[in-house]
Scaffold this motif. Structure first.
Motif, PDB file in Angstrom:
ATOM      1  N   TYR A  97     -10.655 -22.135  44.761  1.00 53.77           N
ATOM      2  CA  TYR A  97     -11.960 -21.866  44.147  1.00 53.77           C
ATOM      3  C   TYR A  97     -12.269 -20.374  44.197  1.00 53.77           C
ATOM      4  O   TYR A  97     -12.693 -19.773  43.202  1.00 53.77           O
ATOM      5  CB  TYR A  97     -13.046 -22.668  44.862  1.00 53.77           C
ATOM      6  N   GLU A 100     -10.348 -18.612  41.708  1.00 49.66           N
ATOM      7  CA  GLU A 100     -10.930 -18.758  40.373  1.00 49.66           C
ATOM      8  C   GLU A 100     -12.127 -17.832  40.195  1.00 49.66           C
ATOM      9  O   GLU A 100     -12.289 -17.190  39.164  1.00 49.66           O
ATOM     10  CB  GLU A 100     -11.379 -20.212  40.179  1.00 49.66           C
ATOM     11  N   LEU A 101     -12.957 -17.779  41.250  1.00 56.57           N
ATOM     12  CA  LEU A 101     -14.129 -16.890  41.202  1.00 56.57           C
ATOM     13  C   LEU A 101     -13.694 -15.445  40.998  1.00 56.57           C
ATOM     14  O   LEU A 101     -14.368 -14.663  40.346  1.00 56.57           O
ATOM     15  CB  LEU A 101     -14.923 -16.972  42.515  1.00 56.57           C
TER      16      LEU A 101
ATOM     17  N   TRP B   2     -16.807 -21.221  34.012  1.00 53.96           N
ATOM     18  CA  TRP B   2     -16.042 -22.473  34.035  1.00 53.96           C
ATOM     19  C   TRP B   2     -15.684 -22.855  35.474  1.00 53.96           C
ATOM     20  O   TRP B   2     -15.778 -24.030  35.859  1.00 53.96           O
ATOM     21  CB  TRP B   2     -14.805 -22.302  33.163  1.00 53.96           C
ATOM     22  N   ALA B   3     -15.304 -21.850  36.270  1.00 57.08           N
ATOM     23  CA  ALA B   3     -14.927 -22.115  37.664  1.00 57.08           C
ATOM     24  C   ALA B   3     -16.095 -22.739  38.419  1.00 57.08           C
ATOM     25  O   ALA B   3     -15.914 -23.682  39.201  1.00 57.08           O
ATOM     26  CB  ALA B   3     -14.511 -20.815  38.338  1.00 57.08           C
ATOM     27  N   ILE B   4     -17.284 -22.219  38.168  1.00 57.69           N
ATOM     28  CA  ILE B   4     -18.456 -22.715  38.894  1.00 57.69           C
ATOM     29  C   ILE B   4     -18.834 -24.125  38.439  1.00 57.69           C
ATOM     30  O   ILE B   4     -19.101 -25.007  39.251  1.00 57.69           O
ATOM     31  CB  ILE B   4     -19.628 -21.727  38.728  1.00 57.69           C
ATOM     32  N   LYS B   6     -16.847 -26.356  37.264  1.00 53.84           N
ATOM     33  CA  LYS B   6     -15.839 -27.281  37.783  1.00 53.84           C
ATOM     34  C   LYS B   6     -16.100 -27.614  39.252  1.00 53.84           C
ATOM     35  O   LYS B   6     -16.114 -28.775  39.659  1.00 53.84           O
ATOM     36  CB  LYS B   6     -14.458 -26.633  37.641  1.00 53.84           C
ATOM     37  N   LYS B   7     -16.340 -26.561  40.023  1.00 52.55           N
ATOM     38  CA  LYS B   7     -16.559 -26.751  41.454  1.00 52.55           C
ATOM     39  C   LYS B   7     -17.833 -27.584  41.710  1.00 52.55           C
ATOM     40  O   LYS B   7     -17.847 -28.465  42.559  1.00 52.55           O
ATOM     41  CB  LYS B   7     -16.664 -25.384  42.128  1.00 52.55           C
ATOM     42  N   GLU B   8     -18.888 -27.294  40.951  1.00 52.02           N
ATOM     43  CA  GLU B   8     -20.156 -27.992  41.180  1.00 52.02           C
ATOM     44  C   GLU B   8     -20.044 -29.463  40.783  1.00 52.02           C
ATOM     45  O   GLU B   8     -20.546 -30.338  41.490  1.00 52.02           O
ATOM     46  CB  GLU B   8     -21.283 -27.324  40.383  1.00 52.02           C
ATOM     47  N   LEU B  80     -20.494 -16.234  46.471  1.00 57.13           N
ATOM     48  CA  LEU B  80     -20.796 -16.200  45.048  1.00 57.13           C
ATOM     49  C   LEU B  80     -21.232 -14.819  44.606  1.00 57.13           C
ATOM     50  O   LEU B  80     -20.755 -14.285  43.615  1.00 57.13           O
ATOM     51  CB  LEU B  80     -21.919 -17.196  44.738  1.00 57.13           C
TER      52      LEU B  80
END
Lengths: 358, 228
Positions: A97, A100-101, B2-4, B6-8, B80
């Protein structure tokens, strides 16, 4: 390259970091040293762009963190002191993750995550939930989060706190290894750690920089005299006379008496000369048995305490001066008042006189 | 972004949150379905969503209460905000992930629609149904952005949840105070969609409410960086 210029952080009336400036070159490992609450974490949080400075500018790899945050943040890997992580993810999920961030391309991601899991040695717990990991593992996963995407600058806030001694050694070696390819800023209040790993030390106290130098220079600054510590068996108690015979020795003093009947003395030399050979030869000739002979070393610890203390003394002096000047001001004020009162009383007398005349 | 998203979405469905939300929503919808059928002998798919909108007012906080509050509490917001993602993409990512849960709920609710179609012997009222579902998504976006905004103000999930529910319920009664306040009540803007009518002005009202709360959330999070 990191450039911090005149950075100040205020919280209401409280100044957490005051006018801090320094530069860190590529590939340097820099230690950030200071007592609790000195402003280490605040400064690091500002460099990473997590908090905004009240004034001043910070540049990372040529990009200003306030005006070009995305480009600047791309080159930073941050391991915060509290090692915040999503407890419901596994190390593998967490790191991918973060990858990805940080914008690691999808094709490279899997490979990169695998490489980093191996590098920080958490492969055996990669599929456990983070909440179930021990402190040491959590620490390593957090470090992995900072390493992912291969950022040029690594900022590690007290990375070895809470690790067992073996892990600490592993961690230090890892950081040294990382320092070959990355610029590393490391904060700690463990001084031996800093002196082992870092090429440069920034000492910060009460939000201000007290010193920036190499560990050995800092140690050298504090060192005033060359002292040789010698542990001997001296039944006839003739050491003082013997030392007097030695040309290059300035003086001797008893440091401590040991349980086995030996005594430790400190011998100072003239002009900082190294007189170990002379001590050895003379003592042997005079029938004094030497159990141990060594040159005393000032440590970074002493340098640190000295600097922090001198900072305190300076502050005290300033306060005293302030108080003095206040007192002076008060005296002046009182004098002025006196003069005023005198004048007033004169005036009123005059008035009275005038009134009387009328 | 998109990453966020997906994770959420993952964390909604890794934890019980997503399942409880969807389960509760569908269970209560089934209760309404059954009640109407027994009491009035008539029931409509779109009619279910009239109650669905009210249900959403109470339940949306379940999805949004932790959105920023838990990140702040656990310190993970540090990850974040020090990543190279912009605040806008972080906020929108989180909002859209919650919308995904709503979309899943809508898809599962099509089971009721299938029952109607079964008895009608074919597809019925396709366009009005789609319009209504679209409107429901718009309404959800407004509610999500409002709940997210409340979550950005505190690190306590409970406070954020209570504030969200109380204030959203209060918007139902805004038009009772004065006609002008109809504009501020999302559920009123949704009424036309229920009847299968696409109203430009209602769409604009809902979209601007969504934008307003998104901007407010971004501002709050940015502002806190200066105060921290």
């Amino acid at each position: 390259m990191i450039k911090v210029e005149n950075v100040t952080k205020k919280y209401g009336g409280y100044v957490a970091v005051k006018d801090v400036s320094f530069k860190i070159k590529d590939g340097e490992i820099v230690g950030f040293l200071g007592p609790n609450g000195a402003g280490k974490t605040t400064t690091m949080n500002m460099i990473t762009g997590f908090i905004e400075p009240s004034s001043g500018s910070i540049e990372v790899e040529g990009y200003d963190i306030s005006t070009k945050p995305r480009k600047a943040k791309k080159s930073i890997g941050y391991m915060p002191e509290t090692t915040p992580m999503y407890q419901d993810l596994t190390p593998r999920e967490f790191i991918s993750y973060v990858a990805e961030l940080k914008g690691v391309p999808r094709k490279k991601r899997k490979e990169e995550v695998q490489k980093i899991l191996k590098e920080v040695n958490v492969e055996d717990v990669q599929n456990k939930l983070i909440r179930n990991l021990s402190r040491g593992y959590k620490q390593r996963v957090s470090l992995a989060g900072a390493l992912v995407g291969n950022p040029k600058v690594l900022i590690l806030d007290e990375p070895t706190v809470g690790l067992d001694p073996k892990q600490v050694i592993q961690f230090r070696n890892l950081i040294k290894e990382l320092g070959k390819e990355h610029t590393v800023i490391l904060s700690s209040h463990i001084l031996s750690e800093i002196s082992q790993i870092c090429e440069k030390v920034i000492i910060i106290n009460k939000g201000k920089i007290v010193a920036i130098d190499t560990p050995s220079n800092l140690e050298g600054k504090v060192k005033e005299e060359n002292i040789f510590l010698v542990t001997i068996e001296d039944p006839e108690n003739k050491i003082k006379e013997v030392v007097k015979q030695m040309k290059r020795a300035k003086g001797v003093q008893l440091m401590k008496e040991l349980a086995d009947g030996t005594k430790q003395y400190g011998i100072t030399s003239i002009n900082d000369a190294d007189i170990r050979k002379e001590i050895f030869e003379t003592f042997a000739r005079e029938g004094i048995t030497i159990f141990e002979l060594k040159q005393s070393e000032t440590t970074l610890e002493e340098a640190f305490i000295n600097l922090i203390d001198s900072d305190k003394i300076e502050n005290l002096n300033k306060e005293e001066k302030k108080e003095e000047s206040k007192e002076k001001k008060n005296e002046v004020k009182q004098e002025i008042k006196k003069v005023d009162n005198d004048n007033n009383s004169k005036k009123s007398k005059k008035k009275k006189n005038k009134g009387g005349k009328k | 972004m998109w990453a966020i998203i997906k994770k959420e979405v993952k964390s909604y469905f890794y934890s019980p949150v997503g399942y409880i939300f969807i389960g509760a929503f569908l269970l209560l919808s089934s209760v309404f379905f059954n009640m109407f059928l027994k009491n009035q002998g008539i029931v409509e798919y779109t009619g279910l969503f009239m109650y669905g909108a009210e249900l959403l007012t109470f339940s949306i906080a379940f999805l949004t209460m932790g959105m920023f509050a838990t990140e702040r509490k656990n310190g993970t917001e540090m990850l974040l905000f020090t990543s190279s993602k912009s605040m806008t993409s972080i906020v929108l990512g989180k909002f859209l992930a919650a919308l995904v849960v709503i979309v899943v709920t809508e898809i599962l609710s099509l089971l009721y629609y299938a029952i109607f179609c079964y008895f009608a012997g074919g597809l019925i009222e396709v366009v009005p149904t789609l319009v209504m579902l679209g409107g429901f998504l718009l309404l959800s976006l407004v509610y999500i952005s409002f709940g997210g905004f409340m979550s950005s103000l505190t690190e306590n999930q409970i406070i954020s949840a209570i504030a969200t529910v109380v204030l959203l319920v209060a918007t139902w009664f805004l038009p009772n105070i004065t006609e002008v306040l109809v504009m501020l009540s999302p559920i009123y803007a949704f009424q036309n969609f229920l009847n299968g009518v696409v109203s430009i002005s209602d769409t604009i009202v809902l979209l601007s409410q969504f934008l307003l709360f998104t901007l407010l959330t971004i501002t709050v999070l940015q502002r806190r960086r200066n105060l921290k």
